[in-house]
Design a protein around this motif. Structure first.
Motif, PDB file in Angstrom:
ATOM      1  N   UNK A  57       0.702  -1.068  -0.029  1.00 50.69           N
ATOM      2  CA  UNK A  57       0.102   0.004  -0.043  1.00 50.69           C
ATOM      3  C   UNK A  57       0.987   1.169  -0.018  1.00 50.69           C
ATOM      4  N   UNK A  58       2.076   1.329   0.700  1.00 57.61           N
ATOM      5  CA  UNK A  58       2.843   2.415   0.884  1.00 57.61           C
ATOM      6  C   UNK A  58       3.443   2.594  -0.385  1.00 57.61           C
ATOM      7  N   UNK A  59       3.818   1.615  -1.213  1.00 54.45           N
ATOM      8  CA  UNK A  59       4.311   1.770  -2.603  1.00 54.45           C
ATOM      9  C   UNK A  59       3.494   2.321  -3.384  1.00 54.45           C
ATOM     10  N   UNK A  60       2.230   1.607  -3.446  1.00 57.00           N
ATOM     11  CA  UNK A  60       1.224   2.176  -4.174  1.00 57.00           C
ATOM     12  C   UNK A  60       0.923   3.673  -4.213  1.00 57.00           C
ATOM     13  N   UNK A  66       3.998  10.002  -7.508  1.00 51.81           N
ATOM     14  CA  UNK A  66       5.023  10.355  -8.897  1.00 51.81           C
ATOM     15  C   UNK A  66       4.030  10.092 -10.118  1.00 51.81           C
ATOM     16  N   UNK A  67       3.170   9.377 -10.239  1.00 53.82           N
ATOM     17  CA  UNK A  67       2.534   9.471 -11.507  1.00 53.82           C
ATOM     18  C   UNK A  67       1.484  10.716 -11.547  1.00 53.82           C
ATOM     19  N   UNK A  68       1.077  11.332 -10.458  1.00 55.24           N
ATOM     20  CA  UNK A  68       0.536  12.667 -10.766  1.00 55.24           C
ATOM     21  C   UNK A  68       1.327  13.831 -11.504  1.00 55.24           C
ATOM     22  N   UNK A  94      -0.374   3.407 -20.340  1.00 57.65           N
ATOM     23  CA  UNK A  94       0.770   2.597 -20.989  1.00 57.65           C
ATOM     24  C   UNK A  94       1.983   3.063 -20.657  1.00 57.65           C
ATOM     25  N   UNK A  95       2.081   4.601 -20.399  1.00 57.83           N
ATOM     26  CA  UNK A  95       3.248   5.119 -20.303  1.00 57.83           C
ATOM     27  C   UNK A  95       3.766   5.859 -18.903  1.00 57.83           C
ATOM     28  N   UNK A  96       2.829   6.119 -18.037  1.00 55.10           N
ATOM     29  CA  UNK A  96       2.979   6.997 -16.950  1.00 55.10           C
ATOM     30  C   UNK A  96       4.043   6.000 -16.032  1.00 55.10           C
ATOM     31  N   UNK A  97       3.873   4.886 -15.717  1.00 54.70           N
ATOM     32  CA  UNK A  97       4.739   4.329 -14.824  1.00 54.70           C
ATOM     33  C   UNK A  97       6.071   4.192 -15.465  1.00 54.70           C
ATOM     34  N   UNK A 104      13.312   8.195 -12.376  1.00 51.65           N
ATOM     35  CA  UNK A 104      13.932   7.467 -10.916  1.00 51.65           C
ATOM     36  C   UNK A 104      15.361   7.902 -11.073  1.00 51.65           C
ATOM     37  N   UNK A 105      15.872   7.885 -12.125  1.00 55.61           N
ATOM     38  CA  UNK A 105      17.432   8.015 -12.024  1.00 55.61           C
ATOM     39  C   UNK A 105      17.732   9.433 -11.489  1.00 55.61           C
TER      40      UNK A 105
END
Lengths: 248, 16
Positions: A57-60, A66-68, A94-97, A104-105
């Motif tokens: 849940x924390x990771x979700x 981040x996706x927002x 399809x692309x947001x993640x 992340x880098x």
């Protein structure tokens, strides 16, 4: 490929870089202020001893935050909001993640193999309770290899836009329009790489990253389905609604 | 549309 003037390419670079900087969640200066602080051993153990569903849940929640920012980035890319709404949704689903993984880098410390998470820098062991060690290792390896390219913010911005505007996603209604936009972004990316005097191989390396990203995301989906099969109620009642919309 | 209610909403909100 579309014919695009140098002025138009420069404009595209400017707009996309600005959009990236306005929506990148953390500025480099802010990250430096966090002084690359790592979790202490007892803090690591506290994450490791969380119940699996609590850590999921924390990771979700973190992924959804981040996706927002990625949605905001997309909205500011020239031409994205001119696409039909079906295609905007298809591209973000399809692309947001994928863009989150690219970004992340910026919050990754290659030397220590740690990533900024929940207030400090975390190694792969912090995520042990998720029960997805193989996926976590792959995500960290991906971030490390992105870091090794030493992309500038301009280059990162354009690569993110290129990933987001992938014209080969299933269910696009106006594929041609997406294709045109992606080609323009690719030209702008090439233009910037040339201007920054990067060696010829960088673009090819970035192309390889596209397939790595797809593999990471499909593995995330697999892990989520496996988790949901065991904890359907946790996903239904405790996961962020946007996360469920995107990956449900 | 109902299936992607939040995404629709986020897309429709003006950029701040």
């Amino acid at each position: 490929p579309p014919t695009v003037s140098m002025a138009e390419l420069d404009h595209l670079v400017q707009i996309i870089s600005k959009s990236h900087l306005e929506t990148c969640q953390y500025l480099r200066e802010e990250l430096q202020q966090m002084s690359w602080q790592n979790f202490l051993q007892d803090e690591v153990e506290r994450y490791q001893s969380k119940p699996r569903e609590v850590m999921w849940q924390l990771c979700a929640v973190k992924i959804t935050e981040a996706i927002q920012y990625v949605v905001e980035f997309a909205k500011r890319i020239d031409g994205f909001m001119d696409l039909c709404q079906n295609d905007q949704i298809v591209l973000l689903k399809a692309g947001s993640l994928e863009v989150v993984f690219v970004r992340m880098c910026r919050v990754f410390d290659s030397q220590n193999n740690t990533v900024y998470f929940d207030g400090k820098f975390a190694g792969p062991d912090v995520f042990k309770a998720l029960g997805c060690d193989d996926l976590i290792t792959s995500v960290f390896d991906f971030a490390k290899s992105m870091c090794s390219l030493h992309l500038t913010e301009d280059e990162l911005a354009l690569f993110s836009a290129f990933v987001l505007l992938s014209a080969d996603r299933s269910w696009l209604q106006e594929k041609l329009q997406v294709e045109k936009l992606q080609q323009k972004i690719q030209l702008a990316l090439q233009h910037v790489l040339q201007k920054n005097q990067r060696e010829d191989g960088v673009l090819n390396k970035l192309r390889c990253k596209v397939s790595a990203l797809r593999s990471l995301c499909s593995r995330h989906t697999e892990k989520l389905s496996a988790f949901r099969a065991i904890y359907p109620d946790i996903v239904r009642t405790h996961f962020p609604p946007l996360y469920k919309e995107l990956f449900g | 549309k109902e299936k992607h209610k939040i995404l629709h909403q986020l897309l429709q909100n003006s950029t701040s």
